[in-house]
Scaffold this motif. Structure first.
Motif, PDB file in Angstrom:
ATOM      1  N   CYS A  97       0.850  -1.176   0.000  1.00 41.05           N
ATOM      2  CA  CYS A  97       0.000   0.000   0.000  1.00 41.05           C
ATOM      3  C   CYS A  97       0.896   1.240   0.000  1.00 41.05           C
TER       4      CYS A  97
ATOM      5  N   CYS B  94       0.108   3.186   3.985  1.00 40.03           N
ATOM      6  CA  CYS B  94       0.487   2.561   5.264  1.00 40.03           C
ATOM      7  C   CYS B  94       1.560   1.490   5.098  1.00 40.03           C
TER       8      CYS B  94
ATOM      9  N   PHE C 147      -6.217  -1.980   5.227  1.00 39.98           N
ATOM     10  CA  PHE C 147      -5.786  -1.432   6.516  1.00 39.98           C
ATOM     11  C   PHE C 147      -6.102   0.061   6.617  1.00 39.98           C
ATOM     12  N   CYS C 148      -5.805   0.801   5.544  1.00 40.05           N
ATOM     13  CA  CYS C 148      -5.976   2.248   5.635  1.00 40.05           C
ATOM     14  C   CYS C 148      -6.909   2.807   4.564  1.00 40.05           C
TER      15      CYS C 148
ATOM     16  N   CYS D 170      -6.530  -0.541   0.007  1.00 39.89           N
ATOM     17  CA  CYS D 170      -5.881  -1.155   1.165  1.00 39.89           C
ATOM     18  C   CYS D 170      -6.911  -1.527   2.226  1.00 39.89           C
TER      19      CYS D 170
HETATM   20 ZN   LIG Z   1      -2.737   1.059   3.535  1.00 36.67          ZN
END
Ligand SMILES: [Zn+2]
Length: 1001
Positions: free
Chosen positions: A332, A335, A356-357, A354
């Protein structure tokens, strides 16, 4: 010459002492040794005769040191995390390279999981797509009905039920303590007596295991009633056996988000379908509360115990190695999370979002692939990073220190040759063993020679370095007695390849015990020993491991010198914590330097008295190393254990110069870390070495609200150098559910992991708080967990009942074991070194190890070898379970006892010990005689299998009933009250109940 040597020159006729430096030589002129060899360095007072390889002779020691430093310019390394790790890359598109397509190596099929190290990815992943949630993280919320609650089978046969109370509303175990409440469940035993509310200590043997209630309500929930006389349910054993019965048959598939794995005591196979195997990652809760308020209210810790390089069972393939080409692993942009099954490809596959983020990143052309009608890449199941929970990436030079491909690592053996070390036999054993062990240095391919280079140092209060260059006829020794300003007197010939220098090395290992056989030197140094190893690795510009074999408190004049500060009077006081803190700050700084170099330190201790483990262990603990301790080491009785530990330690798979980073999806973040490592900032876990046995426990906290729909996602990435010098990234992904109801949280916790976390937390708190405070807060937190459940999740019931969530039935019994452990509640004769040793040991344990460490496994060995393929079912750790006519095996992961009842039958004794009578059993035996009968074979087989399951070798101790050794054995019967005031399980259960009631009222 019989007197003690004064200068560090061995008193025995040393074959070749190529130069030594001592103050008194200053007046004597250059020693004769200067003419010996080009590789030798002679330092004499301020005059140094410097060998040709180092260029012009310097004029002082300082100059030598400077020159050495000058030679290491290229090796000067930053002290922070490896560059490239987490650093911004310009663009994820390959800059000027035509798309080359994926860089997977399609080679031969992977060798089966023997090595524990990755294979080149062979092509399509040979498994089914995830069953229920193809993309669990983005999938719809989990099915409304949870999977049937595991671990709650119908009442097993042979488990008599005395009371049965269905309470369909409540999903709980009801443990009614004390007198039955009005309207509650009538006790089956004698009527309660007045004054029993305070739950006095129970009399040994007053509980009948047949009196317990254990019954299921539609296979889901238990309700157990206890009162003073009608105890005992045997939760511990039953839960374990139920889990085995239910979960060992089918493989555990990781595709379903938020599914708690089988217990660590169950043998099970894992199929990776998108989340890391529980062999790599175990969580305290698989349903994380959505809000921090909920988490706070429940007090259930949110943590993962991660064993990044775990050795998998033989029937599971190690993680595949993926090569994304010159531009490195796809990540990504924001992040820096690594490509994983949870990344969502959009815009026809040209970009990915992503998990995660939520940042959107372009897919580099060489990685492009079309999507199918469900939005998945069509190559999803051919790429480990898109379909599996665990895999590895080949790292590019961007991930290497100074953008330089690492050198293969080196192992340096540093052997204490002081009086005690020689006399105990340690020196001889180590040298003898190394001659063969060096053929088993870690390697990835067993067919190929190991790349690991080796070096040798001996020391007492001075250090002796050895030149073992292959071209030498004999090894050469160089003595450095200026321990205050340590340096390595030779470069060429110190670190060598075993195969090239075999003859010289063997000659050295033969000579060392001879050279020091008559030593009178009793004093040792310690910090300069580490410094020497570190400097040698620096000079060679490589990572590596030091194996230090050490015997005594380093009292000789040198940096890191220690004094005896063992003061039992401080135990139990507010000052107790100071005993676990390092005595001097020197070692902390040294550790930092070691970590920067990737210098991992393993310490083998052979103490006869206090050595200050708390201080000596600072460097090993900070560098991902291990500490082994053999108190009162005697060759005859302890050699087997030591050698097995050493062999395993030298051979085991490990990574060097590692950095671990844990990324999380929005809403939670990793806030705290426990284990053997060093942290110079709040996110990077730096591990000079990381072996297959080490775990890192990570605590998570909310920084936002979590959603039930998306769940929570954790990605652990470990950048490391493999034993052949390849830079790699190991990735573990773990998605868990999130819940808005407390009941859901309490439905899906793992008590063994919670206890692992609590212990590590408590053991660390001892450094800053009085031990009593630490214990009290542990009890309090567990009481809050259970009170919150009672208040919010259980149906109303009488206050006399202790109600436990199904998955936390064992929380009190385990918690009691932690509270009465030697570390938190020592007996009068427990040494401070033992406590410090255990404290650091537990801090890096995985869940299986901490489980058996706190609640040892006790197996009754019945007379006939009726179980050919099964282990006997374990019994509770209580003296009342021991029958005088029986034989019992108890293991803790560190100790192994064979308890023999005084009335054990003659036939049994004959079969096991080869003697006809109890009195004839030799209590000093450390291994069982090899007898040709099924019983002996079976028992020896069990002992062997226990040993192979644990990272440390367990010496077998035979305990005869009523023998003095029995006191030690009984210390491990953890459900009983112990000799130093540790509560019995029943007493503690009552105490917990009282705490919970207080919280509720
Ligand atoms: Zn990310």
């Amino acid at each position: 010459m019989r007197g003690p040597p004064t200068s560090g020159t061995p008193s025995a006729p040393a074959p070749q002492v190529y130069g030594h430096y001592k103050q008194s030589d200053a007046q004597n002129g250059p020693p004769v040794s200067q003419t010996y060899t080009p590789a030798a360095v002679n330092l004499s007072g301020t005059q140094a005769t410097y060998s040709q390889q180092f260029g012009a002779p310097p004029t002082s020691v300082q100059q030598v040191t400077n020159q050495m430093a000058g030679m290491q310019v290229g090796a000067a390394l930053p002290t922070t995390a490896a560059p490239g790790y987490g650093k911004k890359t310009k663009n994820s598109l390959p800059p000027s390279r035509p798309p080359t397509g994926p860089q997977l190596s399609y080679g031969a099929p992977p060798p089966q999981a023997q090595s524990g190290f990755p294979n080149q990815y062979p092509g399509p992943v040979p498994h089914q797509p995830p069953v229920s949630q193809p993309s669990p993280f983005h999938a719809a919320p989990p099915p409304a009905g949870f999977p049937p609650q595991p671990g709650a089978p119908p009442s097993p046969a042979g488990m008599p039920v005395t009371q049965l109370h269905h309470q369909s509303m409540s999903q709980a175990n009801h443990v009614s303590l004390g007198p039955a409440q009005p309207g509650g469940m009538p006790p089956t035993g004698p009527p309660p007596q007045p004054g029993m509310q305070g739950y006095p200590p129970q009399q040994n043997g007053s509980f009948n295991s047949r009196d317990h209630t254990h019954h299921s309500n539609s296979g889901a929930f238990l309700k157990i009633t206890l009162h003073k006389y009608s105890l005992f349910f045997s939760p511990k054993i039953q839960v374990i056996e139920d889990d085995k019965a239910n979960k060992s048959g089918e493989p555990f598939t990781t595709g379903v988000r938020g599914q708690a794995p089988p217990l660590v005591t169950t043998n099970f196979q894992v199929r990776d379908q998108g989340n890391a195997s529980p062999h790599f990652v175990r969580c305290t809760a698989y349903n994380m509360p959505c809000t921090s308020d909920m988490a706070k209210q429940s007090q259930v810790p949110l943590a993962a115990v991660i064993k990044p390089l775990a050795t998998l069972p033989a029937d599971e393939a190690p993680p595949y190695l993926v090569d994304h080409g010159e531009s490195g692993p796809i990540r990504c942009n924001r992040c820096k999370a690594y490509m994983c099954p949870y990344m969502q490809f959009i815009e026809g596959g040209r970009r990915f979002q992503c998990a995660f983020c939520s940042c959107v990143t372009e897919v580099p052309p060489h990685y492009f692939q079309h999507l199918d009608h469900t939005g998945k890449r069509v190559d999803c199941y051919e790429r480990p990073e898109l379909s599996l929970g665990s895999y590895e990436f080949l790292a590019t030079v961007d991930y290497c220190k100074n953008n330089k491909v690492p050198q293969p690592p080196a192992f340096i053996f540093l052997i204490d040759v002081s009086y005690n070390a020689v006399k105990s036999g340690m020196v001889g054993i180590v040298c003898q063993e190394l001659k063969t062990l060096l053929d088993y240095l870690p390697r990835e391919n067993p067919e190929v020679e190991s790349n690991v280079r080796v070096g040798f140092v001996t020391y007492n209060k001075v250090l002796h370095f050895y030149n073992v260059k292959s071209t030498l006829a004999q090894p050469q020794m160089m003595v450095v007695s200026d321990v205050a300003d340590m340096f390595v007197p030779l470069l060429d010939g110190f670190l060598v390849s075993v195969s090239e220098s075999r003859v010289v090395i063997e000659s050295l290992l033969d000579k060392i015990p001879e050279m020091f056989a008559d030593t009178r030197e009793t004093e040792t140094v310690f910090a300069p020993v580490i410094q020497a190893g570190l400097d040698a690795l620096k000079a060679a510009d490589c990572a590596g491991k030091l194996f230090i074999f050490h015997t005594s408190l380093p009292i000789a004049e040198a940096p890191g010198k220690l004094k005896n500060r063992e003061d039992k009077k401080l135990v139990g006081t507010d000052k107790e914590k100071s005993l676990f803190q390092p005595q001097v700050s020197f070692y902390g700084n040294l550790a930092k330097e070691c970590v920067a170099q990737g210098c991992c330190v393993d310490l083998f201790l052979f103490p006869n008295q206090y050595v200050d483990v708390a201080t000596l262990a600072v460097v090993p603990v900070s560098t991902g190393g291990s500490v082994y301790k053999y108190r009162y080491f005697q060759a005859q009785t302890d050699q087997e254990r030591f050698l097995n530990d050493l062999r395993r330690d030298v051979q085991k798979q490990m990574g060097f110069d590692a950095v671990m980073r844990v990324r999380t999806s929005t809403g939670i973040r990793a806030t705290d870390f426990f284990g053997s490592f060093y942290m110079s900032n709040t996110t990077d876990v730096e591990l000079a070495g990381l072996d297959c046995d080490k775990t890192v426990t990570v605590e998570f906290r909310h920084d936002d609200k979590l959603s039930e729909e998306t769940g929570a996602l954790i990605q652990c990435a470990v950048l490391y150098t493999s034993c052949n010098g390849q830079r790699r990234l190991r990735i573990h992904n773990m998605a868990v559910n999130c819940c808005a109801q407390l009941a859901d949280l309490y439905r899906n916790c793992e008590t063994d992991t919670i206890i692992n976390f609590f212990t590590k937390y408590a053991y660390r708190s001892m450094l800053s708080s009085p031990t009593k405070t630490v214990r009290d807060s542990l009890v309090n937190q567990c009481a809050q967990i259970l009170a919150c459940y009672r208040k919010n999740c259980a149906s109303p019931s009488s206050a006399g009942q202790l109600i436990l969530p199904e998955c936390m039935k064992l929380l009190p019994v385990y918690l009691n074991c932690v509270l009465k452990s030697d570390v938190l509640h020592p007996a009068a004769d427990t040494s401070l070194d033992d406590r410090a040793y255990l404290r650091q040991l537990v801090s890096a344990m995985d869940v299986a190890e901490s489980h058996v460490f706190f609640y040892p496994r006790l197996l009754p060995l019945v007379k006939s070898p009726q179980y050919d393929s099964y282990l006997p079912v374990a019994v509770r750790d209580s003296e009342e379970r021991l029958s005088k006519g029986g034989l019992y095996l108890l293991e803790t992961g560190l100790h192994l006892f064979l308890w023999v009842g005084a009335n054990a039958q003659q036939e049994l004794l004959q079969n096991v010990f080869g003697v006809p009578a109890f009195g004839q059993i030799d209590p000093n035996m450390t291994s069982l005689p090899v007898l040709d009968n099924p019983y002996s074979k079976k028992l020896r087989g069990i002992v062997e299998s226990f040993r192979t399951q644990r990272p440390r070798y367990m010496k077998l101790l035979v305990v005869k009933q009523e023998d003095k050794l029995e006191l030690i054995f009984k210390h491990f019967l953890v459900e009983d009250k112990n000799g130093c005031g540790g509560a019995s399980y029943v007493d503690f259960l009552c105490h917990m109940h009282k705490e919970i009631r207080q919280l509720l009222s």
